[in-house]
Design a protein around this motif. Structure first.
Motif, short mmCIF file in Angstrom:
data_model
loop_
_atom_site.label_atom_id
_atom_site.label_comp_id
_atom_site.label_asym_id
_atom_site.label_seq_id
_atom_site.Cartn_x
_atom_site.Cartn_y
_atom_site.Cartn_z
N SER A 64 0.87 -1.25 -0.03
CA SER A 64 -0.03 0.05 -0.06
C SER A 64 0.88 1.20 0.13
CB SER A 64 -1.04 0.24 1.30
OG SER A 64 0.02 0.12 2.51
N LYS A 65 1.51 1.65 -1.12
CA LYS A 65 2.12 2.65 -1.34
C LYS A 65 1.51 4.09 -1.63
CE LYS A 65 6.47 0.28 -2.23
NZ LYS A 65 7.42 -0.07 -3.36
N THR A 66 1.80 4.99 -1.14
CA THR A 66 1.00 6.49 -1.87
C THR A 66 1.13 6.61 -3.23
OG1 THR A 66 1.20 7.16 0.75
CG2 THR A 66 0.37 8.83 -1.21
N VAL A 67 0.05 6.86 -3.84
CA VAL A 67 0.27 6.98 -5.40
C VAL A 67 0.56 8.38 -5.69
CG1 VAL A 67 -0.94 6.96 -7.70
CG2 VAL A 67 -1.02 5.04 -5.99
N ARG A 68 1.79 8.89 -5.98
CA ARG A 68 2.11 10.34 -6.40
C ARG A 68 1.79 10.65 -7.78
NH1 ARG A 68 5.99 8.18 -2.89
NH2 ARG A 68 7.82 8.45 -4.46
N SER A 69 1.06 11.32 -8.15
CA SER A 69 0.90 11.63 -9.41
C SER A 69 0.83 13.00 -9.74
CB SER A 69 -0.69 11.09 -9.77
OG SER A 69 -1.72 11.72 -9.09
N ALA A 70 1.26 13.93 -9.05
CA ALA A 70 1.27 15.39 -9.11
C ALA A 70 2.76 15.89 -9.71
CB ALA A 70 0.85 16.10 -7.96
N VAL A 71 2.56 16.87 -10.49
CA VAL A 71 3.61 17.34 -11.18
C VAL A 71 3.75 18.94 -10.52
CG1 VAL A 71 5.18 18.27 -13.11
CG2 VAL A 71 4.17 16.04 -13.00
N LEU A 72 4.59 19.57 -9.63
CA LEU A 72 4.41 20.84 -9.07
C LEU A 72 5.37 21.76 -9.90
CD1 LEU A 72 4.57 20.05 -5.18
CD2 LEU A 72 2.69 19.78 -7.00
N LEU A 73 4.58 23.02 -10.31
CA LEU A 73 5.42 24.05 -10.98
C LEU A 73 5.62 24.97 -9.66
CD1 LEU A 73 3.57 24.51 -14.06
CD2 LEU A 73 6.03 23.97 -13.95
N VAL A 74 6.82 25.18 -9.60
CA VAL A 74 7.46 26.04 -8.50
C VAL A 74 8.25 26.92 -8.85
CG1 VAL A 74 6.86 24.46 -6.59
CG2 VAL A 74 9.18 24.68 -7.38
N GLY A 75 8.62 28.06 -8.23
CA GLY A 75 9.85 29.07 -8.53
C GLY A 75 9.36 30.57 -8.00
N LEU A 76 10.14 31.29 -8.17
CA LEU A 76 9.87 32.78 -7.52
C LEU A 76 8.99 33.50 -8.57
CD1 LEU A 76 13.70 34.07 -7.05
CD2 LEU A 76 12.12 32.67 -5.56
N CYS A 77 8.17 34.53 -7.90
CA CYS A 77 7.30 35.59 -8.71
C CYS A 77 8.02 35.94 -10.21
CB CYS A 77 7.06 36.73 -8.01
SG CYS A 77 6.03 36.21 -6.50
N ASP A 78 7.00 35.93 -11.26
CA ASP A 78 7.57 36.26 -12.38
C ASP A 78 8.85 35.52 -13.07
OD1 ASP A 78 5.89 38.55 -12.15
OD2 ASP A 78 7.19 39.71 -11.02
N SER A 79 8.72 34.31 -12.72
CA SER A 79 9.70 33.13 -13.36
C SER A 79 9.07 32.54 -14.70
CB SER A 79 10.03 32.17 -12.34
OG SER A 79 9.01 31.51 -11.90
N GLY A 80 7.74 32.92 -14.86
CA GLY A 80 7.18 32.45 -15.94
C GLY A 80 6.35 31.08 -15.77
N LYS A 81 6.29 30.83 -14.68
CA LYS A 81 5.23 29.36 -14.23
C LYS A 81 4.07 29.34 -14.56
CE LYS A 81 5.64 30.02 -9.61
NZ LYS A 81 4.41 30.11 -9.89
N THR A 82 3.29 30.39 -14.57
CA THR A 82 1.72 30.20 -14.93
C THR A 82 1.75 30.12 -16.45
OG1 THR A 82 1.20 31.67 -12.99
CG2 THR A 82 -0.48 31.37 -14.81
N LEU A 83 2.60 30.88 -17.23
CA LEU A 83 2.49 30.55 -18.72
C LEU A 83 2.86 29.30 -18.98
CD1 LEU A 83 1.89 31.90 -21.45
CD2 LEU A 83 4.12 32.91 -21.28
N LEU A 84 4.05 28.81 -18.51
CA LEU A 84 4.42 27.61 -18.79
C LEU A 84 3.38 26.74 -18.52
CD1 LEU A 84 7.18 26.55 -19.64
CD2 LEU A 84 7.90 26.15 -17.34
N PHE A 85 2.69 26.72 -17.38
CA PHE A 85 1.64 25.97 -16.90
C PHE A 85 0.35 26.13 -18.20
CE2 PHE A 85 -2.73 25.63 -15.31
CZ PHE A 85 -2.78 24.52 -14.49
N SER A 86 0.17 27.23 -18.68
CA SER A 86 -0.76 27.24 -19.65
C SER A 86 -0.18 26.46 -21.04
CB SER A 86 -1.08 28.64 -19.97
OG SER A 86 -1.77 28.82 -21.04
N ARG A 87 0.91 26.72 -21.34
CA ARG A 87 1.69 26.05 -22.57
C ARG A 87 1.53 24.47 -22.35
NH1 ARG A 87 2.28 29.58 -27.01
NH2 ARG A 87 3.76 31.35 -26.35
#
Length: 274
Positions: A64-87
């Motif tokens: 019974s292992k925890t299923v890890r299925s998330a990919v986290l986008l992290v970084g400082l403000c204005d690094s372009g995370k949200t646009l990269l997320f959209s792309r």
């Protein structure tokens, strides 16, 4: 590869001894049952029940292992995370603003398997990122740390401090998600290369490790901070980490702005390996 004859004989002898022991035990149990000793019967039943319960528990615990299925986008403000997320999610340009909460969407990896992950964009503001990291870190299959390559020289200290928090977090170190350092905004002329960013971050993290080593046991309110970074007695390198680490170059916004296509193939290729 040749097998050892002596090893085979030894293994057969051990198996035979075990078989004989089991037969002797079964014969002993049979005789005791025939004699109908109530105390012995009860003890056997209890012992068997304990063995069965232990086996069931071990099987459950190990499988019974925890299923890890998330990919986290992290970084400082204005690094372009949200646009990269959209792309990554839609392939399209989208005007963005500083995130104050998380955003999530399914992301289908560009591979033969076509595995679908949950892509989560975490706020980059220093007053918010700790709480959101705490919320999602246990589910992370991978962490995409987005760096603004164009102004990296000015932000190297802040980037290193955030990375230090991630890499010394006990949950992250235990789960060992893949770490992808996405050196974004490569379309800008003055952008630093992924290799240079890696080298400077290793130096900065090495300095941070020295300055914070005395406070490892204290509670400073940060996430984690209890695991030693790298190897003791050696200058820090990303190769010393327990997880797979990749530095790659990308551009969520092309030099043609909104009309141009993003250059994120290297990131998509790395995500396809998860």
């Amino acid at each position: 590869m040749e097998r050892s004859v002596g090893g085979d004989m030894g293994g057969k002898e051990d198996a035979k001894m075990l078989e004989n022991t089991v037969k002797q035990f079964i014969e002993y149990v049979r005789k005791q049952v025939e004699e109908q000793d109530p105390v012995f019967l009860i003890s056997v039943v209890v012992a068997l029940a304990a063995i069965i319960i232990t086996c069931v528990f071990l099987k459950y615990f190990l499988t019974s292992k925890t299923v890890r299925s998330a990919v986290l986008l992290v970084g400082l403000c204005d690094s372009g995370k949200t646009l990269l997320f959209s792309r990554l999610v839609s392939g399209k340009f989208k005007r963005t603003q500083t995130s104050i909460t998380d955003s999530s969407a399914p992301y289908k990896a560009k591979s033969d398997k076509g595995t679908t992950w949950t892509l989560i964009d975490l706020p980059g503001h220093d007053s918010l990122r700790a709480q959101y990291l705490e919320k999602f870190k246990s589910a992370a299959r991978a962490i995409v740390f987005v760096v603004d390559s164009a102004i990296f020289q000015k932000e190297v200290r802040d980037v290193a401090e955030f990375l230090y928090v991630l890499l010394t977090d006990s949950v992250i170190c235990r789960n060992t998600p893949t770490l992808l350092v996405a050196c974004n905004k490569q379309d800008i002329t003055m952008a630093k290369s992924a290799k240079l960013i890696q080298q400077q971050l290793e130096k900065e993290l090495n300095t941070l490790r020295v300055t914070r080593s005395a406070a490892l046991g204290s509670q400073d309110g940060s996430v984690g901070g209890s695991v030693f970074l790298g190897r003791k007695g050696k200058d820090f390198e990303f190769s010393q980490l327990p997880m797979r680490v990749e530095f790659l170059e990308c551009s969520a916004l092309s030099n043609k702005a909104e009309e141009g296509e993003a250059d994120i193939k290297s990131l998509e290729k790395s995500l396809a390996k998860l």
